[in-house]
Design a protein around this motif. Sequence first.
Motif, PDB file in Angstrom:
ATOM      1  N   LEU A   1      82.178  67.078  48.842  1.00 24.37           N
ATOM      2  CA  LEU A   1      83.387  67.019  49.667  1.00 24.37           C
ATOM      3  C   LEU A   1      83.033  67.073  51.148  1.00 24.37           C
ATOM      4  CD1 LEU A   1      85.965  69.328  47.827  1.00 24.37           C
ATOM      5  CD2 LEU A   1      85.632  66.866  47.619  1.00 24.37           C
ATOM      6  N   ARG A   2      82.167  68.011  51.508  1.00 17.84           N
ATOM      7  CA  ARG A   2      81.802  68.159  52.923  1.00 17.84           C
ATOM      8  C   ARG A   2      80.932  66.994  53.384  1.00 17.84           C
ATOM      9  NH1 ARG A   2      86.140  70.419  53.526  1.00 17.84           N
ATOM     10  NH2 ARG A   2      86.370  72.447  52.526  1.00 17.84           N
ATOM     11  N   LEU A   3      80.129  66.441  52.473  1.00 17.24           N
ATOM     12  CA  LEU A   3      79.314  65.273  52.807  1.00 17.24           C
ATOM     13  C   LEU A   3      80.204  64.081  53.143  1.00 17.24           C
ATOM     14  CD1 LEU A   3      76.544  63.877  53.026  1.00 17.24           C
ATOM     15  CD2 LEU A   3      76.646  63.492  50.534  1.00 17.24           C
ATOM     16  N   ALA A   4      81.241  63.868  52.344  1.00 15.32           N
ATOM     17  CA  ALA A   4      82.158  62.759  52.609  1.00 15.32           C
ATOM     18  C   ALA A   4      82.851  62.941  53.958  1.00 15.32           C
ATOM     19  CB  ALA A   4      83.186  62.651  51.489  1.00 15.32           C
ATOM     20  N   GLU A   5      83.308  64.167  54.246  1.00 19.80           N
ATOM     21  CA  GLU A   5      83.954  64.427  55.535  1.00 19.80           C
ATOM     22  C   GLU A   5      83.009  64.162  56.703  1.00 19.80           C
ATOM     23  OE1 GLU A   5      87.369  67.791  55.124  1.00 19.80           O
ATOM     24  OE2 GLU A   5      85.303  68.515  55.123  1.00 19.80           O
ATOM     25  N   ALA A   6      81.779  64.680  56.591  1.00 21.28           N
ATOM     26  CA  ALA A   6      80.822  64.533  57.682  1.00 21.28           C
ATOM     27  C   ALA A   6      80.372  63.087  57.838  1.00 21.28           C
ATOM     28  CB  ALA A   6      79.615  65.444  57.444  1.00 21.28           C
ATOM     29  N   ALA A   7      80.201  62.390  56.712  1.00 20.70           N
ATOM     30  CA  ALA A   7      79.811  60.978  56.782  1.00 20.70           C
ATOM     31  C   ALA A   7      80.875  60.177  57.516  1.00 20.70           C
ATOM     32  CB  ALA A   7      79.586  60.432  55.377  1.00 20.70           C
ATOM     33  N   ASP A   8      82.133  60.441  57.201  1.00 21.04           N
ATOM     34  CA  ASP A   8      83.236  59.762  57.870  1.00 21.04           C
ATOM     35  C   ASP A   8      83.180  60.011  59.377  1.00 21.04           C
ATOM     36  OD1 ASP A   8      85.608  58.399  58.353  1.00 21.04           O
ATOM     37  OD2 ASP A   8      86.884  60.047  57.703  1.00 21.04           O
ATOM     38  N   ALA A   9      82.932  61.255  59.764  1.00 18.37           N
ATOM     39  CA  ALA A   9      82.870  61.612  61.183  1.00 18.37           C
ATOM     40  C   ALA A   9      81.678  60.973  61.880  1.00 18.37           C
ATOM     41  CB  ALA A   9      82.813  63.128  61.336  1.00 18.37           C
ATOM     42  N   ASN A  10      80.658  60.578  61.108  1.00 13.83           N
ATOM     43  CA  ASN A  10      79.450  59.983  61.679  1.00 13.83           C
ATOM     44  C   ASN A  10      79.396  58.468  61.513  1.00 13.83           C
ATOM     45  OD1 ASN A  10      77.165  62.092  62.623  1.00 13.83           O
ATOM     46  ND2 ASN A  10      78.448  63.036  61.054  1.00 13.83           N
ATOM     47  N   GLY A  11      80.531  57.846  61.267  1.00 15.44           N
ATOM     48  CA  GLY A  11      80.604  56.397  61.280  1.00 15.44           C
ATOM     49  C   GLY A  11      80.374  55.707  59.955  1.00 15.44           C
ATOM     50  N   VAL A  12      80.178  56.472  58.873  1.00 11.81           N
ATOM     51  CA  VAL A  12      79.998  55.863  57.552  1.00 11.81           C
ATOM     52  C   VAL A  12      81.362  55.415  57.031  1.00 11.81           C
ATOM     53  CG1 VAL A  12      79.303  56.290  55.161  1.00 11.81           C
ATOM     54  CG2 VAL A  12      77.932  57.213  57.044  1.00 11.81           C
ATOM     55  N   LYS A  13      81.419  54.216  56.508  1.00  9.50           N
ATOM     56  CA  LYS A  13      82.669  53.692  55.967  1.00  9.50           C
ATOM     57  C   LYS A  13      82.751  53.793  54.448  1.00  9.50           C
ATOM     58  CE  LYS A  13      83.328  50.383  59.735  1.00  9.50           C
ATOM     59  NZ  LYS A  13      83.469  48.945  60.090  1.00  9.50           N
TER      60      LYS A  13
END
Length: 385
Positions: free
Chosen positions: A272-284
């Motif tokens: 869950l936190r990986l998905a949130e952080a990935a989103d914040a770092n430009g991962v689509k």
Amino acid sequence: MDITIHGLDEMSPSLHRMWRGAMDDSPEYANPFLSPQFAVAIARHRRGARVAVLREGGEAVGFFPHQRGSFGVGRAIGLGLSDCQALVHRPGVTWDTRELLRACGLSVFEFDHLVEDQSPFARHVTGMFASPVIDLEHHGSGYVEWLRRTSPRLTKSTLAKERRMGRDIGEVRFVFDERDPRMLRQLMRWKSAQYRRTGRMDRFARPWIVHLVDGLFHTRDEHFNGVLSVLYAGDRAVAAHFGPRSRTVLAAWFPAYDPEFRRYSPGLIMHLRLAEAADANGVKCMDLGRGDMEYKDWLKTRELQVAEGFATRVHPVAAAHRMWRGPVRGLRNTVLAHPGLREPADRLLRTIGTLRTSGLPGTAGPRRGAPERTTSRARPSAGSR
């Protein structure tokens, strides 16, 4: 169509740029496993790694990374580790598969995660499989809030466990891009223990895979990075994940957690936190990889389809290879597709894993925590690959 063969270490910077340009042109080729950096990394550790460059009018329009073995037996680059395979090409480009294999000196080309948009390979496909992904765009208030709406009970339970872990152990924090190499070694130890407990082949018992992952961890490129993410509770690391990322796609590759803390579901919290952080770092998009596992069913927003099969040309080696490998794959897929077969097979593997770690002569000794269930309908643990 003009086809030339290159060693991965012989590619010019201009060919690298054209390869990345072909990835950028088509979203289905944005996966980091299709990048030149991943192919080059594999080539450092495995013999026979090559790339066929397809040209039209003198311009490079397609890139076919592969590994050539004895007798012209070819495999997708990183077969067994790569969760995405393709001939990466500009839109509208097509090819003759037999001509391609002949140019590469291949009698057969084996693949198991071929992307959908590869129609010249279609007649060689022996099976299609779901590969779940998490789209991080278009969720408005965020991915976790989307999960609250689609899976309210499990999301509520997981977040409650996160709060309880914070009370019991210490403040929960998540580091998306952890640069401490000691944490990478910890992840490998957790993963090796999990492989042994569950009767699976321990990938990290193979030195070349350890060196490959270590090299990717130290790769820092505008177009490709190896990302180590760690979930902490207090001063304890409780779960971690390592995977490659391109500009827009993060591949879920090696997740693991400390079984001492399994009652808190640290693997699910980490995802869950990986998905949130990935989103914040430009991962689509997060690609969870092929595999019918319950935690992927919960986390996914949709599914891609990947293919396995054998592209061949008329050659005795091709026939022999398919006769040898085809039944093995067919048996494995039959077991995975039928719960009545899969669950006894899984129990057998876990029994073998228990014997491996029971302290008998020649084993690794006892390990903390009960063996994970790894069947597709097991309660989500998010720690299996």
